[in-house]
Design a protein around this motif. Structure first.
Motif, mmCIF file in Angstrom:
data_model
loop_
_atom_site.group_PDB
_atom_site.id
_atom_site.type_symbol
_atom_site.label_atom_id
_atom_site.label_comp_id
_atom_site.label_asym_id
_atom_site.label_seq_id
_atom_site.Cartn_x
_atom_site.Cartn_y
_atom_site.Cartn_z
ATOM 1 N N ARG A 72 37.745 23.406 12.073
ATOM 2 C CA ARG A 72 38.589 23.879 10.802
ATOM 3 C C ARG A 72 39.254 24.097 9.969
ATOM 4 O O ARG A 72 40.645 25.272 11.159
ATOM 5 C CB ARG A 72 37.579 24.630 9.808
ATOM 6 C CG ARG A 72 37.453 26.045 10.073
ATOM 7 C CD ARG A 72 35.544 26.587 9.220
ATOM 8 N NE ARG A 72 35.628 27.863 9.611
ATOM 9 C CZ ARG A 72 36.428 29.190 9.449
ATOM 10 N NH1 ARG A 72 37.259 29.159 8.398
ATOM 11 N NH2 ARG A 72 36.200 30.757 9.486
ATOM 12 N N SER A 106 23.728 23.019 6.779
ATOM 13 C CA SER A 106 24.756 22.433 6.064
ATOM 14 C C SER A 106 26.584 23.394 6.876
ATOM 15 O O SER A 106 26.618 22.551 7.986
ATOM 16 C CB SER A 106 25.311 22.020 4.935
ATOM 17 O OG SER A 106 25.881 23.273 3.571
ATOM 18 N N GLU A 117 26.125 21.946 10.929
ATOM 19 C CA GLU A 117 26.359 20.909 10.929
ATOM 20 C C GLU A 117 27.678 20.337 10.435
ATOM 21 O O GLU A 117 28.527 19.579 12.006
ATOM 22 C CB GLU A 117 25.502 19.751 9.754
ATOM 23 C CG GLU A 117 23.790 20.337 10.024
ATOM 24 C CD GLU A 117 22.640 19.315 9.303
ATOM 25 O OE1 GLU A 117 23.054 18.550 8.436
ATOM 26 O OE2 GLU A 117 21.769 19.930 9.543
ATOM 27 N N GLU A 118 28.242 21.282 10.073
ATOM 28 C CA GLU A 118 29.705 20.470 9.654
ATOM 29 C C GLU A 118 31.002 20.890 10.569
ATOM 30 O O GLU A 118 31.405 20.380 11.052
ATOM 31 C CB GLU A 118 29.795 21.493 7.937
ATOM 32 C CG GLU A 118 31.466 21.301 7.354
ATOM 33 C CD GLU A 118 31.835 22.092 5.874
ATOM 34 O OE1 GLU A 118 32.724 21.946 5.784
ATOM 35 O OE2 GLU A 118 30.949 21.884 5.185
ATOM 36 N N GLU A 163 29.434 21.664 13.660
ATOM 37 C CA GLU A 163 29.419 20.776 14.753
ATOM 38 C C GLU A 163 30.440 19.104 15.289
ATOM 39 O O GLU A 163 31.166 19.365 15.520
ATOM 40 C CB GLU A 163 28.188 20.467 14.892
ATOM 41 C CG GLU A 163 27.452 20.186 16.745
ATOM 42 C CD GLU A 163 26.185 19.169 16.706
ATOM 43 O OE1 GLU A 163 26.738 18.906 17.260
ATOM 44 O OE2 GLU A 163 25.952 19.828 15.582
ATOM 45 N N ASN A 164 30.435 19.169 13.219
ATOM 46 C CA ASN A 164 31.218 17.445 13.588
ATOM 47 C C ASN A 164 32.386 17.583 13.408
ATOM 48 O O ASN A 164 33.285 16.176 14.005
ATOM 49 C CB ASN A 164 31.020 16.846 11.556
ATOM 50 C CG ASN A 164 29.148 16.128 12.493
ATOM 51 O OD1 ASN A 164 28.774 16.341 13.228
ATOM 52 N ND2 ASN A 164 28.708 15.891 11.298
ATOM 53 N N SER A 165 32.875 18.342 13.125
ATOM 54 C CA SER A 165 34.524 18.920 12.721
ATOM 55 C C SER A 165 35.002 19.210 13.865
ATOM 56 O O SER A 165 36.408 18.539 14.163
ATOM 57 C CB SER A 165 34.500 19.940 11.764
ATOM 58 O OG SER A 165 34.408 21.289 11.966
ATOM 59 N N LYS A 210 33.591 18.063 17.158
ATOM 60 C CA LYS A 210 33.394 16.863 17.968
ATOM 61 C C LYS A 210 35.292 16.290 17.227
ATOM 62 O O LYS A 210 35.998 15.588 18.306
ATOM 63 C CB LYS A 210 32.268 16.030 17.871
ATOM 64 C CG LYS A 210 31.324 17.227 18.619
ATOM 65 C CD LYS A 210 29.767 16.069 18.160
ATOM 66 C CE LYS A 210 28.974 16.819 18.834
ATOM 67 N NZ LYS A 210 27.541 16.131 18.247
ATOM 68 N N PHE A 211 34.984 16.017 16.062
ATOM 69 C CA PHE A 211 36.483 15.338 15.681
ATOM 70 C C PHE A 211 37.995 15.782 16.067
ATOM 71 O O PHE A 211 38.734 15.053 16.368
ATOM 72 C CB PHE A 211 36.159 14.931 14.126
ATOM 73 C CG PHE A 211 36.952 14.233 13.467
ATOM 74 C CD1 PHE A 211 37.356 13.256 13.635
ATOM 75 C CD2 PHE A 211 39.291 14.908 13.135
ATOM 76 C CE1 PHE A 211 38.865 12.262 13.761
ATOM 77 C CE2 PHE A 211 40.272 13.934 12.332
ATOM 78 C CZ PHE A 211 39.637 12.989 13.154
#
Length: 101
Positions: A23, A49, A52-53, A55-57, A59-60
């Motif tokens: 982030r 949340s 989850e946020e 982990e997604n960021s 990976k991206f």
């Protein structure tokens, strides 16, 4: 030192902070809530949340960093090989290389 950590690098396209934490860097006041940029409304985050946020960021960020690195490598290879000719190797007839008796 903080400025270096939040500055995007040309090779990856991301800052070291983004790659490590997934982030953008935040100051202490921003950690427990988000501000809606359109309305200016403050929204409190739910603890579940955040995971989850994150982990997604991450990976991206890793995926994009990998793509940027591969594109940079390909550009460097193209630049390195520009103007080089393909090597021409001569073949040798093995029968002529027999030792003299």
């Amino acid at each position: 030192m903080f400025t270096y950590r939040i500055t995007p690098h040309t090779t990856t396209g991301f800052s070291p902070y983004q790659l490590l934490f997934g982030r953008f860097a935040k100051i202490a006041v921003e950690t427990n809530f988000k501000v809606n940029p359109l309305s200016g409304e403050i929204v409190l985050q739910k603890p579940e949340s955040y995971a989850e946020e994150l982990e997604n960021s991450l990976k991206f960020g890793y995926y994009q960093s990998y793509k940027n690195k591969m594109a940079r490598n390909e550009a460097n290879l193209f630049s390195h090989n520009r103007g080089r000719s393909v090597p021409q190797y001569k073949t040798v007839n093995v029968d002529r290389m027999k030792p003299a008796a």
